[in-house]
Design a protein around this motif. Structure first.
Motif, PDB file in Angstrom:
ATOM      1  N   LEU A  69       1.022  -1.152   0.134  1.00  0.00           N
ATOM      2  CA  LEU A  69       0.297  -0.164  -0.161  1.00  0.00           C
ATOM      3  C   LEU A  69       0.755   1.072   0.044  1.00  0.00           C
ATOM      4  CD1 LEU A  69      -2.515  -1.333   2.501  1.00  0.00           C
ATOM      5  CD2 LEU A  69      -3.027  -0.538   0.495  1.00  0.00           C
ATOM      6  N   ALA A  70       1.766   1.402   0.581  1.00  0.00           N
ATOM      7  CA  ALA A  70       2.800   2.526   1.014  1.00  0.00           C
ATOM      8  C   ALA A  70       3.212   2.745  -1.100  1.00  0.00           C
ATOM      9  CB  ALA A  70       3.746   1.811   1.531  1.00  0.00           C
ATOM     10  N   LEU A  71       4.294   1.450  -1.177  1.00  0.00           N
ATOM     11  CA  LEU A  71       4.259   1.654  -2.553  1.00  0.00           C
ATOM     12  C   LEU A  71       2.893   2.281  -3.709  1.00  0.00           C
ATOM     13  CD1 LEU A  71       6.296  -1.902  -2.630  1.00  0.00           C
ATOM     14  CD2 LEU A  71       7.280   0.796  -2.700  1.00  0.00           C
ATOM     15  N   TRP A  72       2.186   1.922  -3.667  1.00  0.00           N
ATOM     16  CA  TRP A  72       1.431   2.444  -5.145  1.00  0.00           C
ATOM     17  C   TRP A  72       0.974   3.513  -4.104  1.00  0.00           C
ATOM     18  CZ3 TRP A  72      -4.068   3.945  -3.220  1.00  0.00           C
ATOM     19  CH2 TRP A  72      -5.387   3.940  -4.631  1.00  0.00           C
ATOM     20  N   VAL A  73       0.843   3.946  -2.650  1.00  0.00           N
ATOM     21  CA  VAL A  73       0.097   5.898  -2.966  1.00  0.00           C
ATOM     22  C   VAL A  73       1.977   6.627  -2.925  1.00  0.00           C
ATOM     23  CG1 VAL A  73       0.248   6.906  -0.388  1.00  0.00           C
ATOM     24  CG2 VAL A  73      -1.060   4.831  -0.586  1.00  0.00           C
ATOM     25  N   GLU A  74       2.523   5.746  -2.633  1.00  0.00           N
ATOM     26  CA  GLU A  74       3.904   6.974  -3.227  1.00  0.00           C
ATOM     27  C   GLU A  74       3.876   7.162  -4.793  1.00  0.00           C
ATOM     28  OE1 GLU A  74       7.253   8.967  -3.495  1.00  0.00           O
ATOM     29  OE2 GLU A  74       6.383   8.515  -1.641  1.00  0.00           O
ATOM     30  N   LEU A  75       3.455   5.649  -4.866  1.00  0.00           N
ATOM     31  CA  LEU A  75       3.938   5.895  -7.049  1.00  0.00           C
ATOM     32  C   LEU A  75       2.289   7.096  -7.545  1.00  0.00           C
ATOM     33  CD1 LEU A  75       5.231   2.454  -7.841  1.00  0.00           C
ATOM     34  CD2 LEU A  75       5.613   4.480  -8.141  1.00  0.00           C
ATOM     35  N   ALA A  80       4.077  13.690   0.935  1.00  0.00           N
ATOM     36  CA  ALA A  80       5.288  14.145   1.883  1.00  0.00           C
ATOM     37  C   ALA A  80       5.827  12.417   2.793  1.00  0.00           C
ATOM     38  CB  ALA A  80       5.073  15.558   2.568  1.00  0.00           C
ATOM     39  N   LEU A  81       6.545  12.685   3.433  1.00  0.00           N
ATOM     40  CA  LEU A  81       7.062  11.669   4.337  1.00  0.00           C
ATOM     41  C   LEU A  81       6.223  11.911   5.176  1.00  0.00           C
ATOM     42  CD1 LEU A  81      11.169  11.711   4.196  1.00  0.00           C
ATOM     43  CD2 LEU A  81       9.383   9.887   3.145  1.00  0.00           C
ATOM     44  N   TRP A  82       5.495  12.835   5.754  1.00  0.00           N
ATOM     45  CA  TRP A  82       5.074  12.869   7.069  1.00  0.00           C
ATOM     46  C   TRP A  82       3.363  12.085   6.800  1.00  0.00           C
ATOM     47  CZ3 TRP A  82       0.769  15.738   7.183  1.00  0.00           C
ATOM     48  CH2 TRP A  82       0.280  16.490   6.100  1.00  0.00           C
ATOM     49  N   VAL A  83       3.732  12.122   5.690  1.00  0.00           N
ATOM     50  CA  VAL A  83       1.690  11.988   5.335  1.00  0.00           C
ATOM     51  C   VAL A  83       2.109   9.946   5.449  1.00  0.00           C
ATOM     52  CG1 VAL A  83       0.345  11.734   3.513  1.00  0.00           C
ATOM     53  CG2 VAL A  83       0.923  13.315   4.345  1.00  0.00           C
ATOM     54  N   HIS A  84       3.417   9.515   5.066  1.00  0.00           N
ATOM     55  CA  HIS A  84       3.068   8.164   4.834  1.00  0.00           C
ATOM     56  C   HIS A  84       3.706   7.636   6.678  1.00  0.00           C
ATOM     57  CE1 HIS A  84       3.852   6.702   1.001  1.00  0.00           C
ATOM     58  NE2 HIS A  84       5.361   8.152   0.333  1.00  0.00           N
ATOM     59  N   ALA A  85       4.309   8.678   7.417  1.00  0.00           N
ATOM     60  CA  ALA A  85       4.179   8.587   9.006  1.00  0.00           C
ATOM     61  C   ALA A  85       2.507   8.230   9.120  1.00  0.00           C
ATOM     62  CB  ALA A  85       5.266   9.761   9.237  1.00  0.00           C
ATOM     63  N   LEU A  86       2.089   9.037   9.021  1.00  0.00           N
ATOM     64  CA  LEU A  86       0.917   9.548   9.690  1.00  0.00           C
ATOM     65  C   LEU A  86      -0.755   8.237   9.132  1.00  0.00           C
ATOM     66  CD1 LEU A  86      -1.225  11.903  11.250  1.00  0.00           C
ATOM     67  CD2 LEU A  86      -1.754  12.761   9.182  1.00  0.00           C
ATOM     68  N   LEU A  87       0.270   7.790   7.830  1.00  0.00           N
ATOM     69  CA  LEU A  87      -1.221   6.968   7.133  1.00  0.00           C
ATOM     70  C   LEU A  87      -0.537   5.172   8.274  1.00  0.00           C
ATOM     71  CD1 LEU A  87      -1.087   7.365   3.617  1.00  0.00           C
ATOM     72  CD2 LEU A  87      -2.736   7.977   4.866  1.00  0.00           C
ATOM     73  N   TRP A  88       0.937   4.702   7.916  1.00  0.00           N
ATOM     74  CA  TRP A  88       1.066   3.080   7.998  1.00  0.00           C
ATOM     75  C   TRP A  88       1.630   3.459   9.334  1.00  0.00           C
ATOM     76  CZ3 TRP A  88      -1.048   2.637   4.168  1.00  0.00           C
ATOM     77  CH2 TRP A  88      -0.713   3.342   3.048  1.00  0.00           C
ATOM     78  N   THR A  89       2.113   4.744  10.916  1.00  0.00           N
ATOM     79  CA  THR A  89       1.820   3.319  11.776  1.00  0.00           C
ATOM     80  C   THR A  89       0.800   3.635  12.494  1.00  0.00           C
ATOM     81  OG1 THR A  89       4.106   5.441  11.874  1.00  0.00           O
ATOM     82  CG2 THR A  89       3.262   4.627  13.825  1.00  0.00           C
ATOM     83  N   PRO A  90       0.009   4.237  12.256  1.00  0.00           N
ATOM     84  CA  PRO A  90      -1.476   3.777  13.327  1.00  0.00           C
ATOM     85  C   PRO A  90      -2.066   2.328  12.038  1.00  0.00           C
ATOM     86  CG  PRO A  90      -1.657   5.719  12.462  1.00  0.00           C
ATOM     87  CD  PRO A  90       0.011   5.647  11.555  1.00  0.00           C
TER      88      PRO A  90
END
Length: 136
Positions: A69-75, A80-90
């Motif tokens: 999912l993180a790869l799909w969202v990134e592509l 920004a990196l803080w959005v990834h941290a906000l999405l994937w940590t919880p």
């Protein structure tokens, strides 16, 4: 014709967190602590250790899901990196906690079902040792 087995499904009892022999008593006391004995049938649950198996499966399943999912969202959106941290940590913490208890229950139930060396642990028809009459 009669039924071939009298014990409940290990998958169903594990997912429901119930005793693998009777399907009625609770399997856990607390979040992940397996009870010593089933309050309904008296099965000694302390011998059915799940080990690290459930945690390994959670890591592999959740890791593949989150990385995909993180790869799909990134592509797709390149956030920004803080959005990834906000999405994937919880998602990782919540998913791990949500998956660990059911997988541990299934692991304990499958351990009970396939443990051939102990007749009390394997056979659903053998009463627990506490309820057997003493030998004369």
């Amino acid at each position: 014709m009669g039924r071939l087995t009298t014990s409940p499904s290990p998958i169903a009892t594990g997912l429901a967190a119930r005793c693998p022999r009777c399907g009625r008593g609770p399997l856990f006391k607390g979040f992940l602590t397996v009870r010593e004995r089933c309050p309904a049938c008296g099965l000694d649950l302390s011998r059915h250790d799940s080990g690290d198996g459930p945690a390994v499966f959670v890591i592999l399943i959740l890791g593949a899901l989150v990385v995909g999912l993180a790869l799909w969202v990134e592509l797709r959106w390149q956030p920004a990196l803080w959005v990834h941290a906000l999405l994937w940590t919880p998602l990782t913490i919540g998913g791990g906690l949500a998956m660990l208890r059911p997988l541990k229950g299934v692991s304990v139930a499958l351990n009970y079902r396939h443990r051939m060396s102990d007749p009390e642990a394997h056979s659903p028809d053998v009463p627990p040792r506490d309820s057997r009459p003493p030998d004369a």
